[in-house]
Design an enzyme around this catalytic site. Structure first.
Site, PDB file in Angstrom:
ATOM      1  N   ASP A 119       0.834  -1.195   0.000  1.00  0.00           N
ATOM      2  CA  ASP A 119       0.000   0.000   0.000  1.00  0.00           C
ATOM      3  C   ASP A 119       0.876   1.255   0.000  1.00  0.00           C
ATOM      4  OD1 ASP A 119      -2.700   1.280   0.489  1.00  0.00           O
ATOM      5  OD2 ASP A 119      -1.648   1.980   2.278  1.00  0.00           O
ATOM      6  N   GLU A 135       1.447  -0.337  -5.202  1.00  0.00           N
ATOM      7  CA  GLU A 135       0.473   0.694  -5.533  1.00  0.00           C
ATOM      8  C   GLU A 135       1.215   2.013  -5.719  1.00  0.00           C
ATOM      9  OE1 GLU A 135      -3.440   2.892  -3.565  1.00  0.00           O
ATOM     10  OE2 GLU A 135      -1.668   2.429  -2.349  1.00  0.00           O
TER      11      GLU A 135
END
Length: 524
Positions: A235, A272
């Site tokens: 993330d 990401e």
């Protein structure tokens, strides 16, 4: 990467209005053997809380998810990405308070180990969300750091005096992953503020501190070695260090990968990074798989404008950018995810466009990700809760595991046909997904092949050649609401065998006939 050849076809398309209903997706001559192999297969993103509730408490859980592994295997899935499952005060669980635990709403660590075991039995790999950029402000590290400036955990976070100029005014944002501009946050009774890029509940960890890096490696090693997961979705990978220190970000992920490979040589890491490919590509040394947000935006634009002629060109350029940094990169393609409006809503509920979106996803290069519910046409626009609504397995009276932690406002039985109904309908979006995934997984060219854009004068047609180890397939999509007849180019006369057709597309007497929102795939 092989030099891309651009076939300029001077075609005089005859346009006519499409008529009639859509027809079932048809695999005419499917290859006998499966070609895809992890991590080059199709992966399915799951928000556990909304997926399947096994104990009737209204909240999706690990046992419920385990009970649906056969559904995923039947869909053709080879990997699952699970959104955070660790203890957290928030429904989304991106503000972690214990990196080694399972949130009790979801079950126990034993439940999860059983899930991993059962997934592996079905050749489904397990990737979990790992949130290293920040912890939750309820994490014991931060609690100790905020209470005592002399705490050994104080330097786990980033602090500045309230009079420091950097704490004044609005901070910079880098893109769609966050529009928050208030990056410095107060602690009651203290003259110091802490940095939290996303919001005050998520204080950024200080990766200039070697102890924090080692904590990150320790967490990763635990989940790989002790729990048995296959890898991580990282993330906020762009924000480990501030945006003006991209080289430090790149180096950190290379170090992280090296540390993880000591435990699991074939560890899978997907990052990401919300940006275009020139910014994303340098991350591929440390994060060999990266989400291709740029192509997701391009596919949506093509469908809403009815122009597909530039898609293959754009994808070829992106692939070239990545391959120059890491020739072994994995292109993680998507239509949408848990942070974006659902693709069906972005297409204003148009099922023909939704089917075409899937056709593009599974025939363009990449290792595709499906966001749970995409395959049945779930809808939703922000706020975030409304793009993460309960999955619909059956009509409510028969649905034994539908979650009820929230009342859906978008994906209801009035707007979305549940899985059970779609499985019985050969024209359904779900069966369209199944056919396309089977086609892709069984085709070396569609799984691994290079792309050669094929240019046509008709801007509605997305045409490209995919080739790999002797297999050559010509892919033709009409992304518009008007149909087109085009002569088969002389350079592709050997592509005669129809391996896939949708919505009445056909090759007849040297003419390619592409009704509105149709697909034709021909093999040499």
């Amino acid at each position: 990467m092989k030099k891309l050849k651009l076939h300029l076809l001077l075609l005089l398309p005859a346009l006519y209005l499409a008529a009639g209903c859509s027809t079932p997706s048809k695999l005419d001559n499917p290859p006998a053997a499966k070609a895809s192999e992890w991590p080059r297969g199709v992966t399915y993103e799951i928000f556990v809380q909304s997926f399947c509730d096994s104990n009737n408490d209204g909240i999706g859980d690990i046992k419920g998810m385990t009970s649906k592994l056969d559904y995923l295997a039947g869909l053709g899935i080879e990997g699952v990405w699970l959104m955070p499952m660790s203890p957290s005060p928030s429904y989304h669980k991106y503000d972690v308070t214990d990196y080694y635990g399972i949130h009790p709403d979801y079950g126990t660590m034993e439940d999860f180990k059983e899930f991993v075991n059962e997934a592996h039995k079905r050749n489904i790999h397990v990737v979990i969300d790992l949130v290293l950029n920040h912890s939750g402000n309820g994490h014991p590290w931060f609690q100790a750091a905020a209470k005592d400036e002399k705490s050994p955990y104080r330097d786990y976070y980033v602090w500045a005096h309230k009079d420091d100029p950097q704490t004044k005014g609005e901070g910079k944002t880098t893109g769609a992953d966050s529009y928050n501009v208030n990056h410095w946050h107060s602690v009651e009774g203290s003259d110091y503020k802490y940095f939290g890029y996303f919001w005050g509940g998520m204080p950024d960890l200080n990766f200039d501190n070697p102890k924090v890096k080692e904590e990150a490696y320790k967490i990763g090693r635990y989940w790989l070695k002790e729990v048995g997961v296959d890898g991580f979705r990282l993330d906020a990978a762009r924000h480990i260090f501030p945006d003006d220190r991209p080289d430090d970000n790149h180096r950190f992920w290379e170090e992280f990968r090296s540390e993880m490979q000591k435990v699991k040589k074939d560890v899978y890491l997907v990052g990401e990074v919300w940006a275009e490919s020139d910014v994303v590509a340098p991350y591929s040394k440390g994060l060999p798989a990266l989400f291709n947000f740029e192509m997701s935006w391009a596919i949506l634009k093509a469908l809403n404008q009815g122009t597909g002629d530039s898609l293959a060109l754009k994808h070829a350029r992106i692939m070239n950018n990545y391959s120059q940094v890491n020739p072994a990169y994995v292109d993680a393609t998507i239509l949408s995810n848990h942070d974006q409006n659902r693709i069906m809503s972005e297409l204003k509920g148009d099922k023909n466009k939704a089917k075409m979106a899937a056709a593009l996803l599974f025939t363009l290069p990449g290792s595709p990700y499906i966001y749970y519910g995409e395959e049945i046409g779930m809808t939703g626009k922000k706020p975030d809760e409304q793009i993460r609504e309960p999955f619909l397995w059956d009509v409510k009276s028969k649905d034994e595991c539908r979650t009820s932690w929230m009342t859906p406002v978008n994906s209801t039985e009035q707007t979305v046909a549940p899985v059970a109904l779609q499985e019985a309908d050969e024209n359904s979006l779900l069966n369209h997904y199944k056919a396309l995934i089977k086609l892709r997984n069984n085709s070396p060219a569609l799984t691994y092949g290079v792309i050669e854009p094929v240019s046509m004068e008709n801007k509605a047609i997305s045409a490209f050649l995919r080739t790999h180890e002797g297999e050559s397939v010509l892919v033709l999509h009409n992304v518009s609401g008007a149909a087109a007849n085009v002569p088969m180019p002389a350079s592709f006369q050997e592509h005669k065998a129809v391996v896939f057709r949708y919505n009445g597309a056909e090759l007849a007497k040297g003419t390619v006939k592409l009704p509105a929102y149709s697909t034709l795939i021909l093999k040499k």
